[in-house]
Design a protein around this motif. Structure first.
Motif, PDB file in Angstrom:
ATOM      1  N   VAL A  97      -3.279   5.640  10.337  1.00 18.32           N
ATOM      2  CA  VAL A  97      -2.028   5.505   9.590  1.00 18.32           C
ATOM      3  C   VAL A  97      -1.741   6.793   8.837  1.00 18.32           C
ATOM      4  O   VAL A  97      -2.642   7.584   8.560  1.00 18.32           O
ATOM      5  N   THR A  98      -0.473   6.963   8.485  1.00 20.15           N
ATOM      6  CA  THR A  98      -0.096   8.001   7.548  1.00 20.15           C
ATOM      7  C   THR A  98       1.037   7.493   6.689  1.00 20.15           C
ATOM      8  O   THR A  98       1.855   6.685   7.145  1.00 20.15           O
ATOM      9  N   GLY A  99       1.065   7.953   5.427  1.00 22.11           N
ATOM     10  CA  GLY A  99       2.105   7.504   4.517  1.00 22.11           C
ATOM     11  C   GLY A  99       2.027   8.242   3.200  1.00 22.11           C
ATOM     12  O   GLY A  99       1.137   9.069   2.982  1.00 22.11           O
ATOM     13  N   ARG A 100       2.972   7.919   2.321  1.00 26.21           N
ATOM     14  CA  ARG A 100       3.023   8.573   1.013  1.00 26.21           C
ATOM     15  C   ARG A 100       2.032   7.918   0.055  1.00 26.21           C
ATOM     16  O   ARG A 100       1.805   6.709   0.119  1.00 26.21           O
ATOM     17  N   PRO A 101       1.490   8.682  -0.859  1.00 21.13           N
ATOM     18  CA  PRO A 101       0.690   8.083  -1.925  1.00 21.13           C
ATOM     19  C   PRO A 101       1.588   7.270  -2.865  1.00 21.13           C
ATOM     20  O   PRO A 101       2.800   7.511  -2.941  1.00 21.13           O
ATOM     21  N   ILE A 102       0.975   6.339  -3.574  1.00 24.65           N
ATOM     22  CA  ILE A 102       1.670   5.616  -4.640  1.00 24.65           C
ATOM     23  C   ILE A 102       1.022   6.042  -5.945  1.00 24.65           C
ATOM     24  O   ILE A 102      -0.174   5.837  -6.152  1.00 24.65           O
ATOM     25  N   ALA A 103       1.802   6.661  -6.804  1.00 24.62           N
ATOM     26  CA  ALA A 103       1.281   7.144  -8.094  1.00 24.62           C
ATOM     27  C   ALA A 103       0.031   7.995  -7.869  1.00 24.62           C
ATOM     28  O   ALA A 103      -0.967   7.857  -8.592  1.00 24.62           O
ATOM     29  N   GLY A 104       0.079   8.840  -6.844  1.00 26.94           N
ATOM     30  CA  GLY A 104      -1.024   9.749  -6.595  1.00 26.94           C
ATOM     31  C   GLY A 104      -2.228   9.142  -5.907  1.00 26.94           C
ATOM     32  O   GLY A 104      -3.257   9.811  -5.756  1.00 26.94           O
ATOM     33  N   THR A 105      -2.101   7.903  -5.453  1.00 28.41           N
ATOM     34  CA  THR A 105      -3.231   7.217  -4.815  1.00 28.41           C
ATOM     35  C   THR A 105      -2.834   6.710  -3.434  1.00 28.41           C
ATOM     36  O   THR A 105      -1.724   6.237  -3.245  1.00 28.41           O
ATOM     37  N   CYS A 106      -3.755   6.790  -2.499  1.00 32.48           N
ATOM     38  CA  CYS A 106      -3.532   6.245  -1.164  1.00 32.48           C
ATOM     39  C   CYS A 106      -3.826   4.747  -1.206  1.00 32.48           C
ATOM     40  O   CYS A 106      -4.993   4.337  -1.307  1.00 32.48           O
ATOM     41  N   THR A 107      -2.788   3.947  -1.103  1.00 34.33           N
ATOM     42  CA  THR A 107      -2.943   2.512  -1.237  1.00 34.33           C
ATOM     43  C   THR A 107      -3.654   1.897  -0.037  1.00 34.33           C
ATOM     44  O   THR A 107      -3.608   2.435   1.072  1.00 34.33           O
ATOM     45  N   VAL A 108      -4.302   0.745  -0.286  1.00 33.26           N
ATOM     46  CA  VAL A 108      -4.947   0.008   0.803  1.00 33.26           C
ATOM     47  C   VAL A 108      -4.054  -1.117   1.313  1.00 33.26           C
ATOM     48  O   VAL A 108      -4.469  -1.915   2.152  1.00 33.26           O
ATOM     49  N   VAL A 109      -2.823  -1.179   0.810  1.00 39.55           N
ATOM     50  CA  VAL A 109      -1.900  -2.219   1.226  1.00 39.55           C
ATOM     51  C   VAL A 109      -1.388  -1.930   2.633  1.00 39.55           C
ATOM     52  O   VAL A 109      -0.734  -0.910   2.874  1.00 39.55           O
ATOM     53  N   VAL A 110      -1.694  -2.810   3.560  1.00 40.19           N
ATOM     54  CA  VAL A 110      -1.343  -2.598   4.959  1.00 40.19           C
ATOM     55  C   VAL A 110       0.151  -2.367   5.140  1.00 40.19           C
ATOM     56  O   VAL A 110       0.574  -1.451   5.855  1.00 40.19           O
ATOM     57  N   GLY A 111       0.962  -3.182   4.469  1.00 34.92           N
ATOM     58  CA  GLY A 111       2.399  -3.141   4.675  1.00 34.92           C
ATOM     59  C   GLY A 111       3.069  -1.878   4.164  1.00 34.92           C
ATOM     60  O   GLY A 111       4.238  -1.632   4.477  1.00 34.92           O
ATOM     61  N   TRP A 112       2.372  -1.083   3.412  1.00 41.25           N
ATOM     62  CA  TRP A 112       2.961   0.145   2.864  1.00 41.25           C
ATOM     63  C   TRP A 112       3.164   1.195   3.944  1.00 41.25           C
ATOM     64  O   TRP A 112       4.086   1.997   3.876  1.00 41.25           O
ATOM     65  N   TYR A 113       2.291   1.206   4.941  1.00 37.89           N
ATOM     66  CA  TYR A 113       2.272   2.290   5.923  1.00 37.89           C
ATOM     67  C   TYR A 113       3.257   2.018   7.053  1.00 37.89           C
ATOM     68  O   TYR A 113       3.195   0.991   7.731  1.00 37.89           O
ATOM     69  N   GLN A 114       4.175   2.958   7.244  1.00 36.13           N
ATOM     70  CA  GLN A 114       5.200   2.821   8.273  1.00 36.13           C
ATOM     71  C   GLN A 114       4.758   3.391   9.608  1.00 36.13           C
ATOM     72  O   GLN A 114       5.281   3.009  10.656  1.00 36.13           O
ATOM     73  N   HIS A 115       3.815   4.304   9.575  1.00 32.94           N
ATOM     74  CA  HIS A 115       3.427   5.000  10.801  1.00 32.94           C
ATOM     75  C   HIS A 115       2.011   4.601  11.201  1.00 32.94           C
ATOM     76  O   HIS A 115       1.069   4.813  10.440  1.00 32.94           O
ATOM     77  N   TRP A 116       1.910   4.031  12.388  1.00 29.70           N
ATOM     78  CA  TRP A 116       0.642   3.543  12.909  1.00 29.70           C
ATOM     79  C   TRP A 116       0.407   4.085  14.315  1.00 29.70           C
ATOM     80  O   TRP A 116       1.353   4.215  15.097  1.00 29.70           O
ATOM     81  N   GLY A 117      -0.855   4.345  14.633  1.00 32.72           N
ATOM     82  CA  GLY A 117      -1.207   4.625  16.014  1.00 32.72           C
ATOM     83  C   GLY A 117      -1.350   3.332  16.802  1.00 32.72           C
ATOM     84  O   GLY A 117      -1.233   2.240  16.243  1.00 32.72           O
TER      85      GLY A 117
END
Length: 126
Positions: A97-117
């Motif tokens: 996955v790749t995505g933006r951090p939330i408040a400087g942290t890489c979240t573990v919330v699955v639904g946050w990530y838009q880009h998946w292999g």
């Protein structure tokens, strides 16, 4: 369109090692988080390891700490997951996955990530 290409999965016996790779065709602006989720057979997707490529910060799921290591090659937009001392519970489809951090942290919330292999299968036999 962002494409994430995983490779390196396979079948090993417990105690063995595998190295997964994920190459991104491009990284959208601000997508500083790259990493891996996995989906065991018949279950949902859970975080494995995440990396903030801007500062090297990492997150590991408790189940893989001290066995898995995530690393990066910025020049190639690629992250790696070195998996040692594999256990049967590590079996599953591994997704990059790749995505933006939330408040400087890489979240573990699955639904946050838009880009998946598309995923790469890891099977660990007893």
């Amino acid at each position: 369109q962002v494409q994430l290409l995983e490779s390196g999965g396979g079948s090993v016996q417990a105690g063995g090692s595998l190295r997964l790779s994920c190459a991104a065709s491009e990284l959208p602006d601000g997508s500083d988080c790259m990493g891996w989720f996995r989906q065991p057979p018949g279950k949902g997707r859970w975080d494995v390891a995440l990396l903030d490529i801007s500062n090297g910060g990492t997150h590991y799921a408790e189940a893989v700490k001290d066995r898995f290591t995530i690393s990066q090659d910025n020049a190639k937009n690629t992250v790696y997951l070195q998996m040692n001392n594999l256990k049967p519970d590590d079996t599953g489809m591994y997704y990059c996955v790749t995505g933006r951090p939330i408040a400087g942290t890489c979240t573990v919330v699955v639904g946050w990530y838009q880009h998946w292999g598309r995923g790469t299968q890891v099977t660990v036999s007893p």
